[in-house]
Design a protein around this motif. Structure first.
Motif, PDB file in Angstrom:
ATOM      1  N   THR A 188      23.100   2.046  24.948  1.00 32.54           N
ATOM      2  CA  THR A 188      22.472   2.104  26.264  1.00 32.54           C
ATOM      3  C   THR A 188      22.345   3.566  26.671  1.00 32.54           C
ATOM      4  N   ARG A 189      21.258   3.884  27.328  1.00 30.33           N
ATOM      5  CA  ARG A 189      21.112   5.209  27.927  1.00 30.33           C
ATOM      6  C   ARG A 189      21.304   5.039  29.423  1.00 30.33           C
TER       7      ARG A 189
ATOM      8  N   PRO B 174      16.635   3.139  28.701  1.00 33.09           N
ATOM      9  CA  PRO B 174      16.416   2.027  27.781  1.00 33.09           C
ATOM     10  C   PRO B 174      17.603   1.736  26.870  1.00 33.09           C
ATOM     11  N   LEU B 175      17.462   0.653  26.114  1.00 31.13           N
ATOM     12  CA  LEU B 175      18.345   0.360  24.993  1.00 31.13           C
ATOM     13  C   LEU B 175      17.721   1.031  23.778  1.00 31.13           C
ATOM     14  N   VAL B 176      18.523   1.715  22.978  1.00 30.07           N
ATOM     15  CA  VAL B 176      17.992   2.498  21.868  1.00 30.07           C
ATOM     16  C   VAL B 176      18.703   2.123  20.574  1.00 30.07           C
TER      17      VAL B 176
ATOM     18  N   VAL C 183      14.005   3.441  18.254  1.00 31.55           N
ATOM     19  CA  VAL C 183      13.201   2.511  19.039  1.00 31.55           C
ATOM     20  C   VAL C 183      13.888   2.374  20.394  1.00 31.55           C
ATOM     21  N   ALA C 184      13.120   2.475  21.475  1.00 28.67           N
ATOM     22  CA  ALA C 184      13.654   2.348  22.832  1.00 28.67           C
ATOM     23  C   ALA C 184      13.074   1.086  23.462  1.00 28.67           C
TER      24      ALA C 184
ATOM     25  N   CYS D 294      10.012   0.847  25.771  1.00 28.60           N
ATOM     26  CA  CYS D 294      10.119   1.746  26.922  1.00 28.60           C
ATOM     27  C   CYS D 294       8.954   2.726  26.919  1.00 28.60           C
ATOM     28  N   ASP D 295       8.377   2.974  28.103  1.00 31.17           N
ATOM     29  CA  ASP D 295       7.342   3.998  28.230  1.00 31.17           C
ATOM     30  C   ASP D 295       7.739   5.079  29.240  1.00 31.17           C
TER      31      ASP D 295
END
Length: 75
Positions: free
Chosen positions: A8-9, A13-15, A41-42, A55-56
């Motif tokens: 988690t960030r 996002p989740l990465v 990948v996020a 995520c964008d």
């Protein structure tokens, strides 16, 4: 077998790292095409991405806050 880690960030996002055999599927079992231009990948957690489930960066604009942490191991 290598460990697969999803991180988690803080308020983001989740990465996870792309790895052989990793697939991301929808609720019907259809596979998403994973981005290959980056090693990570996020995945969106805020729900505002125009490119969900990816995520964008929308979490920066919508004020998304998520600061949860995993429990610390007992000593």
């Amino acid at each position: 077998m290598a460990d697969f880690v999803i991180r988690t960030r803080k308020s983001g996002p989740l990465v996870f790292e792309l790895a052989a055999g990793v697939k991301l599927v929808d609720h019907e079992g259809n596979a998403f095409t994973l981005p290959t231009e980056k090693p990570l990948v996020a995945l969106c957690r805020c729900g505002h991405s125009a490119n969900r489930p990816f995520c964008d960066g929308s979490h920066h604009r919508c004020g998304f806050v998520a600061e949860e942490t995993a429990p610390k191991p007992a000593e």
